[in-house]
Design an enzyme around this catalytic site. Structure first.
Site, PDB file in Angstrom:
ATOM      1  N   CYS A 164       0.807  -1.223   0.000  1.00  0.00           N
ATOM      2  CA  CYS A 164       0.000   0.000   0.000  1.00  0.00           C
ATOM      3  C   CYS A 164       0.838   1.269   0.000  1.00  0.00           C
ATOM      4  CB  CYS A 164      -0.959  -0.042   1.170  1.00  0.00           C
ATOM      5  SG  CYS A 164      -1.965  -1.539   1.074  1.00  0.00           S
ATOM      6  N   HIS A 304      -2.660   8.170   5.878  1.00  0.00           N
ATOM      7  CA  HIS A 304      -2.863   6.818   5.356  1.00  0.00           C
ATOM      8  C   HIS A 304      -4.251   6.344   5.816  1.00  0.00           C
ATOM      9  CE1 HIS A 304      -1.792   3.094   3.547  1.00  0.00           C
ATOM     10  NE2 HIS A 304      -1.820   2.403   4.669  1.00  0.00           N
ATOM     11  N   GLU A 315      -0.554   5.770  13.407  1.00  0.00           N
ATOM     12  CA  GLU A 315      -0.292   6.936  12.555  1.00  0.00           C
ATOM     13  C   GLU A 315      -0.488   8.223  13.356  1.00  0.00           C
ATOM     14  OE1 GLU A 315      -2.594   7.207   8.938  1.00  0.00           O
ATOM     15  OE2 GLU A 315      -1.249   8.742   8.120  1.00  0.00           O
ATOM     16  N   LYS A 336      -9.656   7.841   2.275  1.00  0.00           N
ATOM     17  CA  LYS A 336     -10.055   6.431   2.153  1.00  0.00           C
ATOM     18  C   LYS A 336     -11.459   6.214   2.706  1.00  0.00           C
ATOM     19  CE  LYS A 336      -5.509   4.179   2.223  1.00  0.00           C
ATOM     20  NZ  LYS A 336      -4.586   5.297   2.522  1.00  0.00           N
ATOM     21  N   HIS A 341      -9.731   1.544   0.343  1.00  0.00           N
ATOM     22  CA  HIS A 341      -8.276   1.473   0.289  1.00  0.00           C
ATOM     23  C   HIS A 341      -7.847   1.077  -1.120  1.00  0.00           C
ATOM     24  CE1 HIS A 341      -4.241   1.118   1.354  1.00  0.00           C
ATOM     25  NE2 HIS A 341      -4.316   0.491   2.508  1.00  0.00           N
ATOM     26  N   PHE A 400       1.847  -3.193   3.981  1.00  0.00           N
ATOM     27  CA  PHE A 400       2.246  -4.488   4.523  1.00  0.00           C
ATOM     28  C   PHE A 400       3.680  -4.764   4.079  1.00  0.00           C
ATOM     29  CE2 PHE A 400      -2.080  -6.947   4.959  1.00  0.00           C
ATOM     30  CZ  PHE A 400      -2.475  -6.058   5.936  1.00  0.00           C
TER      31      PHE A 400
END
Lengths: 412, 79
Positions: A164, A304, A315, A336, A341, A400
């Protein structure tokens, strides 16, 4: 010698909120969700039945069946978004772009749909009936190659697969290419079209997805106390990045400057962020340093903000570490909440949002944020866009694998 | 099966499965130049022929096939 400055002169996107920049922006600033029940395959057996899908796009109509059937959907979306961006930047898409133009694309899982299809065929009919186009559709660099072929991009090409963070890293590496004088122009972006029954099932297995099947449009609620996971999205976003002098020489309109890029790796866990967002902190600090800005210069952070319990908490902690008390003054939002996402395409899309925010002096909201979480106590611009004079914005992307990519944009 | 029946079936495969413009599919049409079927496309075409006509085609048999008409002749001889 001072570094060459890098600008953005063209934007193209196709995503759950719209098939062009105009519709996308309008929906973003009006807090409209692009998430809905999945229409492209049966979801009866799945624990999650919704996603952010691209709508009203027929690849056969767009590029003709003979061309369309050779590409995976990722390739269709990539070519579409690139054409939009090139036209927006004032390039003639009928001419080959040549060797002074490079391409850097990001994707998380490439043509996963083509992989699944080929495996099904193999199981049912054996190796001699596997689609001969399978390899060229499933390889993660398929979109990069297909876009290069379509528009005659002969400069350096890279495909980045940092989950991502992929297209944030793509824009960052594109910036470095231009700054280092390797090429004047780079077509940079990212695409993900990996919403399949298998990927939904697999992400659900690790409890990464929201299971709010009763109300898809309210499922993605970044920073909310009741958030329960991310929502799969698909789309492609492409930016035409070039040196400032190249843009000026062409007489191109400039959206804004890609001023800072910071990358780091958690080296901690394959899915979970490091405690306190340690890697994220490092990437944000590097991006600010690269942009020659201080924390007090940043007006907007496109977070994010995946809507998973772990990301949003860490975050938030990372932003506080980097920005100190100033963290409470910055408008943050997670778009998002509206797109889902976009995985490997997320960084490029959210960079587009950051640039449009700077240009229009409007910050799109985080929708579905109604119940504050004590661990997420910053200003996430809940539920309604705000108008504010903006100068610099930051966009965070974490993937990830522990990959972190942060970009900083300036208006001038 | 008559040659013209084979041709109509081949034409159907090209148009329906491969998305090729119907007006381009003539007996004289060159597979690569006129119909834009590249080396990967040829593999697809052979698979489609094998399924449609329930035959097997070896690679060597394709060495003399560069037009629709030559493909039709090959198929006609094998059915």
């Amino acid at each position: 010698m001072s570094k060459r400055r890098v600008v953005v002169t063209g934007l193209g996107t196709i995503n759950p909120l719209g098939n062009n920049v105009f519709d996308t922006w309008n929906n973003l600033i009006n807090g409209i969700s692009g998430i809905d029940y999945i229409s492209s395959f049966e979801t009866d057996e799945l624990p999650v039945t919704f996603a952010g899908e691209v709508k009203n796009f027929d690849a056969n109509d767009y590029m003709g069946k003979q061309h369309a059937r050779k590409l995976d959907r990722s390739g269709h979306l990539s070519i579409y978004a690139t054409e939009e961006a090139l036209k927006d930047a004032g390039f003639n898409t009928e001419e080959r772009l040549g060797a002074d133009v490079g391409i850097v694309f990001g994707t998380g899982i490439g043509g996963i749909g083509a992989t699944e299809e080929a495996v099904r065929t193999y199981d049912k009919r054996g190796p001699s009936r596997i689609n001969p186009l399978a390899i060229t559709q499933l390889m993660p660099n398929s979109s990069t190659g297909q876009v290069a072929i379509k528009f005659g991009i002969e400069g350096p090409s890279l495909t980045i697969t940092t989950a991502c963070a992929a297209s944030a890293n793509a824009l960052g590496e594109a910036k470095n290419m231009i700054q280092n004088g390797i090429v004047d122009t780079v077509i940079a972006g990212g695409t993900e079209s990996g919403t399949t029954a298998m990927t939904i099932g697999a992400f659900a297995q690790i409890k990464a997805l929201s299971t709010n099947n009763e109300n898809p449009k309210k499922a993605c609620k970044p920073f909310d106390k009741d958030r329960d996971g991310f929502v799969m999205g698909e789309g492609s976003t492409v930016l035409v990045m070039e040196s400032e002098e190249s843009a000026i020489n062409r007489g191109a309109d400039i959206y804004g400057y890609v001023s800072g890029y910071g990358a780091s790796t958690d080296a901690h866990h394959i899915t979970a962020p490091a405690e306190g967002g340690r890697g994220a902190v490092d990437a944000m600090k590097k991006a600010l340093l690269d942009a020659e800005l201080t924390p007090s210069d940043i007006d907007y952070i496109n977070a994010h903000g995946t809507s998973t319990p772990a990301n949003d908490k860490n975050e938030t902690a990372a932003i506080k570490t980097v920005f100190g008390e100033k963290a409470y003054d910055i408008n943050i939002s997670s778009t998002k909440s509206m797109t889902g996402h976009l995985l490997g395409g997320g960084g490029a899309f959210e960079s587009l949002v950051s640039l449009l925010s700077l240009k229009n002096n409007i910050i799109p909201p985080t929708i579905n944020l109604n119940n504050p979480d004590e661990e997420c106590d910053l200003n996430y611009t809940p539920n309604a866009a705000i108008e504010k004079e903006l100068y610099a914005a930051m966009s965070n992307s974490f993937g990830f694998g522990g990959h972190n990519g942060v970009l900083v944009f300036k208006k001038s | 099966m008559e040659t013209n029946e084979v041709f109509e079936k081949v034409k159907g495969l090209f148009v329906e499965d491969l998305g090729i413009d119907e007006s381009k599919v003539t007996m004289e049409a060159k597979l690569e130049e006129d119909l834009e079927i590249d080396s990967l496309g040829i593999v697809e075409v052979v698979m489609a022929f094998e399924d449609e006509f329930e035959i097997e085609i070896d690679d060597e048999e394709l060495s003399d096939v560069s037009t629709v008409g030559q493909a039709v002749s090959l198929l006609h001889s094998k059915i």
